[in-house]
Design a protein around this motif. Structure first.
Motif, PDB file in Angstrom:
ATOM      1  N   LEU A 261       0.987  -1.135  -0.034  1.00  9.64           N
ATOM      2  CA  LEU A 261       0.146  -0.087  -0.170  1.00  9.64           C
ATOM      3  C   LEU A 261       0.994   1.359   0.054  1.00  9.64           C
ATOM      4  CD1 LEU A 261      -2.729  -0.970   2.477  1.00  9.64           C
ATOM      5  CD2 LEU A 261      -2.708  -1.225   0.158  1.00  9.64           C
TER       6      LEU A 261
ATOM      7  N   LEU B 145       1.373   4.966   0.186  1.00 12.45           N
ATOM      8  CA  LEU B 145       1.011   6.056   0.826  1.00 12.45           C
ATOM      9  C   LEU B 145       1.445   7.301   0.808  1.00 12.45           C
ATOM     10  CD1 LEU B 145      -1.095   7.512   3.096  1.00 12.45           C
ATOM     11  CD2 LEU B 145       0.192   6.623   4.779  1.00 12.45           C
TER      12      LEU B 145
ATOM     13  N   VAL C 243      -6.553   7.780   7.144  1.00  9.06           N
ATOM     14  CA  VAL C 243      -5.672   6.595   6.786  1.00  9.06           C
ATOM     15  C   VAL C 243      -5.533   5.693   7.868  1.00  9.06           C
ATOM     16  CG1 VAL C 243      -3.500   5.725   5.955  1.00  9.06           C
ATOM     17  CG2 VAL C 243      -4.486   7.800   5.088  1.00  9.06           C
TER      18      VAL C 243
ATOM     19  N   LEU D  71      -6.468   1.621   7.631  1.00  7.70           N
ATOM     20  CA  LEU D  71      -5.560   0.691   7.769  1.00  7.70           C
ATOM     21  C   LEU D  71      -5.685  -0.289   9.058  1.00  7.70           C
ATOM     22  CD1 LEU D  71      -2.225   2.633   7.427  1.00  7.70           C
ATOM     23  CD2 LEU D  71      -3.372   1.022   5.724  1.00  7.70           C
TER      24      LEU D  71
ATOM     25  N   VAL E 184       3.002  -1.342   4.032  1.00  3.39           N
ATOM     26  CA  VAL E 184       2.991   0.013   3.842  1.00  3.39           C
ATOM     27  C   VAL E 184       4.178   0.918   3.397  1.00  3.39           C
ATOM     28  CG1 VAL E 184       1.909   2.081   4.505  1.00  3.39           C
ATOM     29  CG2 VAL E 184       0.855  -0.131   5.221  1.00  3.39           C
TER      30      VAL E 184
ATOM     31  N   SER F 134      -3.452   9.638   0.007  1.00  5.54           N
ATOM     32  CA  SER F 134      -4.098   8.614  -0.689  1.00  5.54           C
ATOM     33  C   SER F 134      -3.293   7.522  -0.750  1.00  5.54           C
ATOM     34  CB  SER F 134      -4.312   9.045  -2.274  1.00  5.54           C
ATOM     35  OG  SER F 134      -2.959   9.201  -2.865  1.00  5.54           O
ATOM     36  N   ILE F 135      -4.020   6.419  -0.964  1.00  3.78           N
ATOM     37  CA  ILE F 135      -3.320   5.321  -0.985  1.00  3.78           C
ATOM     38  C   ILE F 135      -3.714   4.509  -2.482  1.00  3.78           C
ATOM     39  CG2 ILE F 135      -3.670   2.651   0.066  1.00  3.78           C
ATOM     40  CD1 ILE F 135      -4.451   3.793   2.642  1.00  3.78           C
TER      41      ILE F 135
ATOM     42  N   LEU G  52     -10.375  -0.732   2.782  1.00  3.34           N
ATOM     43  CA  LEU G  52      -9.285  -1.568   1.998  1.00  3.34           C
ATOM     44  C   LEU G  52      -9.189  -2.768   1.658  1.00  3.34           C
ATOM     45  CD1 LEU G  52      -6.368   0.947   3.558  1.00  3.34           C
ATOM     46  CD2 LEU G  52      -7.103   1.082   1.345  1.00  3.34           C
TER      47      LEU G  52
END
Length: 233
Positions: free
Chosen positions: A5, A7, A40, A44, A153, A185-186, A208
């Motif tokens: 992911l 980020l 976020v 997550l 991440v 954003s992811i 997610l």
């Protein structure tokens, strides 16, 4: 075959001022950026994060401290911003009047930023090779340690994340400016032994879990003929 992911750091003081921050010190998050990082963290929270890695720059470190609170976050300079040389700290509106701007936009594979006595310079191609190579290497480490279903991440910057997306969709550096990556954003990318696969890009809200669920009835890295079925697992 793990999933990363990507980020992008939250909205920064340089974003607010319209400045190309590069490796300038002291560029932190705005209130908007901190709110983005908190959102976020909520996204997550349901996931098991095998590893978290961040660019060393302040805006990424601050984002990671909020979005990944409770996780040990490793620092890796390879995830840092492009070294913009003499363009570092330059107002974007001013840079847009420079002839190099059109090269950056239309032919990024040939774009190298002008030298500076203090700030390091690299080409966009060198930046992309650095970041894509780092993501591949880190992903291999995560998979070796945590298995093929691991999710990790990487907290980074706009151009570095765009370079990974361009690689994932097979556009290469020529497609860099066809990608949008907003603050906070992811973007989800699966790395396999044959290719990178873009699972989702520039998401700022939503669950997610569906983004990190990949089909098991096709070889890893192969796209389903006819398109995905919409199911998980």
């Amino acid at each position: 075959m793990a999933i990363v992911l990507l980020l992008r750091h939250g909205h920064s003081t340089a974003n607010a001022d319209g400045i190309l921050a590069g490796w300038t010190e002291g560029v932190g998050l705005t209130d908007t950026g901190r709110a983005q990082a908190a959102r976020v963290a909520q996204r997550l929270a349901p996931l098991t994060i095998a590893r978290a890695v961040s660019s060393p720059l302040q805006r990424c470190a601050e984002t990671a401290s909020i979005a990944l609170e409770g996780h040990d976050v490793l620092v890796d300079e390879r995830l840092g911003e492009c070294h913009y040389g003499a363009w570092t700290g330059r107002p974007l509106a001013d840079a847009a009047r420079d002839d190099l701007w059109r090269v950056v936009q239309d032919d990024p594979a040939t774009a190298t930023f002008p030298a500076h006595e203090h700030f390091r310079t690299e080409s966009l191609g060198e930046m992309a090779a650095r970041v894509v190579g780092a993501v591949r290497a880190l992903d291999a480490e995560v998979e070796a340690e945590h298995g093929r279903d691991a999710v990790w991440v990487a907290v980074s910057h706009g151009d570095p994340i765009k370079s990974v997306v361009a690689e994932a969709v097979g556009a290469g550096l020529a497609g860099l400016q066809r990608v949008r990556v907003d603050p906070g954003s992811i973007t989800a990318v699966q790395l396999t032994r044959t290719r990178m696969v873009l699972l989702a890009s520039n998401t700022v809200d939503g669950d997610l879990a569906p983004l990190v669920a990949v089909p098991r009835h096709a070889p890893a890295g192969d796209s389903e003929v006819g398109g995905g079925s919409g199911g998980q697992g």
